[in-house]
Design a protein around this motif. Structure first.
Motif, PDB file in Angstrom:
ATOM      1  N   LYS A  20      46.003  51.668  51.235  1.00 18.00           N
ATOM      2  CA  LYS A  20      45.514  52.959  51.142  1.00 18.00           C
ATOM      3  C   LYS A  20      44.361  53.118  49.894  1.00 18.00           C
ATOM      4  CE  LYS A  20      46.066  57.989  51.214  1.00 18.00           C
ATOM      5  NZ  LYS A  20      47.193  58.935  51.213  1.00 18.00           N
ATOM      6  N   GLU A  21      43.172  53.216  50.205  1.00 14.93           N
ATOM      7  CA  GLU A  21      42.102  53.393  49.202  1.00 14.93           C
ATOM      8  C   GLU A  21      42.011  52.247  48.147  1.00 14.93           C
ATOM      9  OE1 GLU A  21      40.143  56.211  49.453  1.00 14.93           O
ATOM     10  OE2 GLU A  21      41.416  56.915  51.061  1.00 14.93           O
ATOM     11  N   ILE A  22      42.344  51.115  48.455  1.00 18.52           N
ATOM     12  CA  ILE A  22      42.096  50.003  47.522  1.00 18.52           C
ATOM     13  C   ILE A  22      40.866  49.652  47.246  1.00 18.52           C
ATOM     14  CG2 ILE A  22      41.939  48.099  49.198  1.00 18.52           C
ATOM     15  CD1 ILE A  22      43.936  46.776  47.835  1.00 18.52           C
ATOM     16  N   ASP A  23      39.841  50.075  47.932  1.00 14.53           N
ATOM     17  CA  ASP A  23      38.527  49.687  47.248  1.00 14.53           C
ATOM     18  C   ASP A  23      38.173  50.787  46.116  1.00 14.53           C
ATOM     19  OD1 ASP A  23      37.859  47.962  49.126  1.00 14.53           O
ATOM     20  OD2 ASP A  23      37.107  49.105  50.864  1.00 14.53           O
ATOM     21  N   ASP A  24      38.797  51.941  45.843  1.00 15.02           N
ATOM     22  CA  ASP A  24      38.548  52.677  44.816  1.00 15.02           C
ATOM     23  C   ASP A  24      39.356  52.462  43.612  1.00 15.02           C
ATOM     24  OD1 ASP A  24      36.504  54.072  46.521  1.00 15.02           O
ATOM     25  OD2 ASP A  24      38.173  55.330  47.446  1.00 15.02           O
ATOM     26  N   GLU A  25      40.296  51.800  43.874  1.00 12.55           N
ATOM     27  CA  GLU A  25      41.146  51.500  42.645  1.00 12.55           C
ATOM     28  C   GLU A  25      40.561  50.612  41.578  1.00 12.55           C
ATOM     29  OE1 GLU A  25      45.096  49.788  43.816  1.00 12.55           O
ATOM     30  OE2 GLU A  25      45.250  51.217  45.190  1.00 12.55           O
ATOM     31  N   GLY A  27      40.016  47.767  39.475  1.00 19.00           N
ATOM     32  CA  GLY A  27      40.175  46.333  39.519  1.00 19.00           C
ATOM     33  C   GLY A  27      39.868  45.729  40.985  1.00 19.00           C
ATOM     34  N   ALA A  28      39.315  46.533  41.812  1.00 21.50           N
ATOM     35  CA  ALA A  28      39.185  46.082  43.209  1.00 21.50           C
ATOM     36  C   ALA A  28      38.060  45.048  43.228  1.00 21.50           C
ATOM     37  CB  ALA A  28      38.675  47.427  43.772  1.00 21.50           C
ATOM     38  N   ARG A  32      38.525  41.768  45.344  1.00 19.02           N
ATOM     39  CA  ARG A  32      37.565  41.248  46.258  1.00 19.02           C
ATOM     40  C   ARG A  32      37.096  39.650  45.818  1.00 19.02           C
ATOM     41  NH1 ARG A  32      36.100  46.408  46.470  1.00 19.02           N
ATOM     42  NH2 ARG A  32      34.472  46.126  45.079  1.00 19.02           N
ATOM     43  N   ARG A  33      36.879  39.488  44.379  1.00 18.64           N
ATOM     44  CA  ARG A  33      36.616  38.104  43.999  1.00 18.64           C
ATOM     45  C   ARG A  33      37.578  37.078  44.127  1.00 18.64           C
ATOM     46  NH1 ARG A  33      32.959  39.233  38.396  1.00 18.64           N
ATOM     47  NH2 ARG A  33      31.152  40.174  39.467  1.00 18.64           N
ATOM     48  N   LEU A  34      38.666  37.608  43.887  1.00 13.67           N
ATOM     49  CA  LEU A  34      40.067  36.463  44.289  1.00 13.67           C
ATOM     50  C   LEU A  34      39.817  36.161  45.555  1.00 13.67           C
ATOM     51  CD1 LEU A  34      42.554  37.848  41.544  1.00 13.67           C
ATOM     52  CD2 LEU A  34      41.378  35.713  41.579  1.00 13.67           C
ATOM     53  N   ASP A  35      39.862  37.242  46.406  1.00 15.85           N
ATOM     54  CA  ASP A  35      39.979  37.061  47.902  1.00 15.85           C
ATOM     55  C   ASP A  35      38.826  36.124  48.429  1.00 15.85           C
ATOM     56  OD1 ASP A  35      41.927  38.786  48.225  1.00 15.85           O
ATOM     57  OD2 ASP A  35      40.759  40.433  48.824  1.00 15.85           O
ATOM     58  N   MET A  36      37.651  36.087  47.942  1.00 12.55           N
ATOM     59  CA  MET A  36      36.440  35.272  48.194  1.00 12.55           C
ATOM     60  C   MET A  36      36.916  33.645  47.779  1.00 12.55           C
ATOM     61  SD  MET A  36      33.525  35.124  49.321  1.00 12.55           S
ATOM     62  CE  MET A  36      32.308  34.012  49.271  1.00 12.55           C
ATOM     63  N   ARG A  37      37.378  33.769  46.244  1.00 14.06           N
ATOM     64  CA  ARG A  37      37.831  32.466  46.060  1.00 14.06           C
ATOM     65  C   ARG A  37      38.818  32.004  47.017  1.00 14.06           C
ATOM     66  NH1 ARG A  37      39.244  32.735  39.966  1.00 14.06           N
ATOM     67  NH2 ARG A  37      36.813  33.176  40.058  1.00 14.06           N
ATOM     68  N   GLU A  38      39.883  32.588  47.255  1.00 10.94           N
ATOM     69  CA  GLU A  38      40.932  32.180  48.110  1.00 10.94           C
ATOM     70  C   GLU A  38      40.210  31.722  49.552  1.00 10.94           C
ATOM     71  OE1 GLU A  38      44.930  33.844  50.344  1.00 10.94           O
ATOM     72  OE2 GLU A  38      44.241  34.708  48.131  1.00 10.94           O
ATOM     73  N   ALA A  39      39.275  32.355  49.808  1.00 10.03           N
ATOM     74  CA  ALA A  39      38.799  31.926  51.247  1.00 10.03           C
ATOM     75  C   ALA A  39      38.206  30.610  51.152  1.00 10.03           C
ATOM     76  CB  ALA A  39      37.796  33.138  51.913  1.00 10.03           C
TER      77      ALA A  39
END
Length: 112
Positions: A20-25, A27-28, A32-39
């Protein structure tokens, strides 16, 4: 026994809380950068695993297998790699019904 030990505190926590509302927290951006690096790391790992698996094949077959994998990767990611900020902006405007110059909840623009 669970209630006496204080475990009731965890009853209300669900997966909805985490999404819920993770994009507004705070450190989002970093998440997202970590998600990109993981992908990207996942893709590299797949390639290296494939490279190792085909190493035992005849040289021509190994090269062909690796070229096919990379060609498929390029085909799949081509539209994304070619997407510019203008394309993304137009896509978002269409999705959210934003009209340039109009007064709407987003102020007629996708930017602050």
């Amino acid at each position: 026994m669970w209630e006496d030990s204080g475990f009731e505190l965890y009853e209300g926590i669900t997966s909805e809380y985490y999404t819920k509302e993770i994009d507004d927290e705070i450190g989002a951006l970093y998440r997202r950068r970590l998600d990109m690096r993981e992908a990207l790391d996942s893709l590299k790992s797949k390639y290296y695993n494939l490279e190792e698996a085909v190493a035992k094949l005849l040289q021509g077959l190994a090269d062909n297998a690796l070229k096919r994998w990379v060609a498929r990767l390029e085909y799949i990611t081509g539209p994304l790699r070619n997407m510019g900020i203008a394309d993304l902006k137009a896509e978002l405007q269409e999705e959210y019904g934003v009209v340039e110059g109009a007064r709407n909840p987003l102020g007629g623009s996708l930017y602050y």
